[in-house]
Design a protein around this motif. Structure first.
Motif, PDB file in Angstrom:
ATOM      1  N   LEU A 186      21.146 -11.385 -13.985  1.00 32.24           N
ATOM      2  CA  LEU A 186      20.601 -10.585 -15.073  1.00 32.24           C
ATOM      3  C   LEU A 186      19.886 -11.463 -16.092  1.00 32.24           C
ATOM      4  CD1 LEU A 186      23.518  -8.069 -15.776  1.00 32.24           C
ATOM      5  CD2 LEU A 186      21.441  -7.699 -14.442  1.00 32.24           C
ATOM      6  N   GLY A 187      18.932 -10.852 -16.756  1.00 33.93           N
ATOM      7  CA  GLY A 187      18.197 -11.506 -17.827  1.00 33.93           C
ATOM      8  C   GLY A 187      17.930 -10.520 -18.949  1.00 33.93           C
ATOM      9  N   VAL A 188      17.638 -11.038 -20.128  1.00 36.58           N
ATOM     10  CA  VAL A 188      17.367 -10.187 -21.285  1.00 36.58           C
ATOM     11  C   VAL A 188      16.030  -9.483 -21.091  1.00 36.58           C
ATOM     12  CG1 VAL A 188      17.030 -10.153 -23.775  1.00 36.58           C
ATOM     13  CG2 VAL A 188      18.707 -11.709 -22.773  1.00 36.58           C
ATOM     14  N   LYS A 189      16.051  -8.166 -21.203  1.00 35.59           N
ATOM     15  CA  LYS A 189      14.809  -7.400 -21.074  1.00 35.59           C
ATOM     16  C   LYS A 189      14.160  -7.163 -22.433  1.00 35.59           C
ATOM     17  CE  LYS A 189      12.900  -3.061 -19.337  1.00 35.59           C
ATOM     18  NZ  LYS A 189      13.183  -1.760 -18.684  1.00 35.59           N
ATOM     19  N   LYS A 190      14.933  -6.620 -23.394  1.00 34.85           N
ATOM     20  CA  LYS A 190      14.382  -6.344 -24.720  1.00 34.85           C
ATOM     21  C   LYS A 190      15.510  -6.322 -25.730  1.00 34.85           C
ATOM     22  CE  LYS A 190      11.508  -3.102 -27.318  1.00 34.85           C
ATOM     23  NZ  LYS A 190      10.762  -1.818 -27.291  1.00 34.85           N
ATOM     24  N   ILE A 191      15.317  -7.014 -26.851  1.00 36.24           N
ATOM     25  CA  ILE A 191      16.284  -6.986 -27.941  1.00 36.24           C
ATOM     26  C   ILE A 191      15.981  -5.757 -28.799  1.00 36.24           C
ATOM     27  CG2 ILE A 191      17.172  -8.218 -29.946  1.00 36.24           C
ATOM     28  CD1 ILE A 191      16.380 -10.820 -28.627  1.00 36.24           C
ATOM     29  N   THR A 192      16.960  -4.881 -28.925  1.00 38.41           N
ATOM     30  CA  THR A 192      16.751  -3.618 -29.629  1.00 38.41           C
ATOM     31  C   THR A 192      17.235  -3.642 -31.069  1.00 38.41           C
ATOM     32  OG1 THR A 192      18.864  -2.828 -28.754  1.00 38.41           O
ATOM     33  CG2 THR A 192      16.874  -2.288 -27.497  1.00 38.41           C
ATOM     34  N   ARG A 193      18.145  -4.567 -31.403  1.00 37.86           N
ATOM     35  CA  ARG A 193      18.674  -4.611 -32.768  1.00 37.86           C
ATOM     36  C   ARG A 193      19.307  -5.973 -32.999  1.00 37.86           C
ATOM     37  NH1 ARG A 193      20.474  -0.505 -36.502  1.00 37.86           N
ATOM     38  NH2 ARG A 193      22.031  -1.323 -37.949  1.00 37.86           N
TER      39      ARG A 193
END
Length: 425
Positions: A186-193
Motif C-alpha cells: 500500500l501507498g498513500v493516495k491522498k491526504i484528506t486532513r
C-alpha cells in the motif's frame, strides 16, 4: 361594411387572448414557502442528505443538522419541486466508507468542526418517486481563534500538502505495514486532513486514503509508478498520529475497503511425511487351541442377558388385513381422486368412494396408484393486457419546471429554521 370588419377583428383578438390565457392557466402554481416541520419535508431532507453523499467522490460524508428553509413549487400533474435549504456537518466517515451517514460520528469541536449549507432541489413525482435534481454545498471550518478561546491545547488544521503532514502519513503507514499483512503493497493516495498541536506534547494528526502500489513506494510513502494493470481505486482509509520528535510514538488505524492481493485464503498444505489416504483398521487372528484349527468356544457369562431365539415361521399363509388405499381412482373419471387422510370408521372405509372434485387430488402418498398428470403441451394462458398498455401509451407526459436561481428569503413560519440535531460551538 368597415364596421363589420372591425367587429370581426375585435372578436378574433379577444379569442386569441382567451386562448393565451387558457395556456397560462396550465402553468405551475406560484412558488410558496412551507413549514420546516412537515413530515414530508423531514423525510425528503434525510433522503437529500443520502443522495448528496452518494453523489460525492471526495472528502467526508455529511450529516443533516437542521432544515433552514423550504419552498414548494407545485406543478400539478408534473409533481412537486422542493427547494430545501439544509445545514450539514462533516462526519468522521470518509466518502468511500460503506457506513451510512446516520451511523457516522460528527467531528467534535476539539478537532475543528466543519459546517456548511446545501441548497438542494428535489422533484417528487405523483407516483411517489423522489429525484435529486441539483445541489450546491458550501463548507466553512470553525475559525482557529474561536477554537483557541474554548480549547487552548486543541490541535489546529494544517495544509494537507505541508511537510509535517506528509511525514506523519509516511510514518503512520510504515507502522501499519509492520503490524498488518494487508498493508504490504500500500501507498498513500491522498491526504484528506491534517492537524498539529504544540502543547502539552508536540504531535501531528493525519488522515489519508491508501491504494495498491505494484511498482513500490517512494520516500514520501506514495506509489512509485501506476500502470494500467495496477489498481488505482481507493483500497482503504487510515487515521494516525505521531507524538514526540526524538523517539516518536506512532498510533494508526486503517479501514480496508476491499480485499488486497495477499495470499491469505489459500489452505495450508500438510508438510513432512506422506499420510495414508484411507485409514488402516488393524485385525487380529483368532486364537487356535488345537492343530485341527478349531476355534476356542466363547465362555458363558452369566451376567449377559439370555439370547432369545426367533419364533418358528408358520408355513400356513396368513390373510392380509384390509387396508384403506392412499388414493382411489374413480373409473368413471380418470382424473379425479379422493384422499383418505380423514379418520373414518372401519365400516365407512369399506364403502365405495364418492365422486370428488377434479381439482381435489392428493396423489403424492406412497402405497397407492398415482393420478394422471396434465398433458405435456399444457400452457398457462396469460390475460390480455393490450387495454392497459393502450392507456399507458395515451397518458400525456408532463415536464417539470426548475428555477434557475435558488429561492431565498426568510420564512414566515415559526418552525423555520428547524431544531439542530447536533451541538456546535
Amino acid at each position: 361594411m368597415d364596421k363589420s370588419i372591425g367587429t370581426l377583428l375585435l372578436l378574433l383578438s379577444l379569442l386569441s387572448i382567451h386562448t393565451v390565457c387558457e395556456g397560462f392557466a396550465l402553468a405551475p402554481v406560484e412558488l410558496a414557502p412551507i413549514p420546516c416541520n412537515d413530515k414530508a419535508v423531514e423525510k425528503l431532507s434525510r433522503l437529500a442528505a443520502t443522495y448528496i453523499n452518494e453523489d460525492r467522490n471526495d472528502g467526508y460524508k455529511f450529516a443533516l443538522n437542521r432544515i433552514a428553509n423550504v419552498h414548494l413549487h407545485a406543478q400539478g400533474p408534473a409533481g412537486n419541486v422542493y427547494y430545501l435549504d439544509l445545514d450539514v456537518l462533516e462526519t468522521k466517515c470518509h466518502i468511500s466508507s460503506p457506513k451510512p451517514w446516520k451511523r457516522c460520528d460528527v467531528r467534535p469541536f476539539m478537532e475543528t468542526q466543519i459546517a456548511g449549507n446545501c441548497n438542494t432541489t428535489i422533484l417528487h413525482t405523483p407516483e411517489g418517486y423522489s429525484y435529486l435534481y441539483s445541489y450546491e454545498c458550501t463548507l466553512v471550518p470553525d475559525p482557529p481563534e474561536k477554537l483557541q478561546q474554548t480549547c487552548p491545547t486543541c490541535p489546529l488544521l494544517l495544509p494537507v500538502d505541508s511537510l509535517q503532514a506528509v511525514n506523519a502519513a509516511r510514518l503512520t503507514l510504515a507502522s501499519y505495514k509492520r503490524q498488518s499483512m494487508l498493508g504490504a503493497g500500500l501507498g498513500v493516495k491522498k491526504i484528506t486532513r491534517a492537524a498539529a498541536q504544540a502543547v502539552p506534547v508536540k504531535a501531528s494528526f493525519v488522515e489519508y486514503t491508501v491504494q495498491e502500489c505494484p511498482e513500490g513506494v517512494t520516500e514520501k510513502g506514495t506509489c512509485q509508478r501506476l500502470t494500467i494493470e495496477s489498481d488505482t481505486e481507493t483500497a482503504g482509509f487510515c487515521a494516525g498520529s505521531v507524538h514526540g520528535e526524538v523517539h516518536p510514538e506512532v498510533h494508526v488505524a486503517c479501514e480496508m475497503l476491499k480485499v488486497q492481493n495477499v495470499d491469505i485464503l489459500r489452505p495450508v498444505q500438510p508438510q513432512g511425511h506422506d499420510l495414508p489416504q484411507d485409514p488402516v483398521i488393524p485385525t487380529f487372528p483368532p486364537v487356535i487351541d488345537d492343530p485341527v484349527n478349531d476355534p476356542q468356544p466363547v465362555p458363558f457369562d452369566p451376567t449377559l442377558p439370555p439370547v432369545v431365539e426367533p419364533a418358528p415361521i408358520d408355513p400356513m399363509p396368513t390373510q392380509p388385513l384390509p387396508f384403506d388405499p392412499a388414493v382411489v381412482l374413480n373409473p368413471s373419471n380418470p382424473l379425479s381422486s379422493s384422499s383418505s387422510e380423514s379418520a373414518e370408521g372401519l365400516g365407512n372405509r369399506q364403502q365405495p368412494p364418492s365422486a370428488a372434485d377434479p381439482f381435489d387430488s392428493s396423489s403424492e402418498e406412497i402405497g397407492g396408484p398415482v393420478a394422471l398428470r396434465p398433458p405435456f403441451n399444457f400452457r398457462y394462458q396469460r390475460p390480455d393486457r393490450k387495454r392497459r398498455q393502450a392507456l399507458m401509451e395515451n397518458t400525456p407526459s408532463h415536464n417539470p419546471i426548475f428555477l434557475s436561481d435558488f429561492p431565498s428569503g426568510p420564512s414566515p413560519f415559526r418552525s423555520c429554521p428547524g431544531p439542530s440535531r447536533y451541538t456546535t460551538v
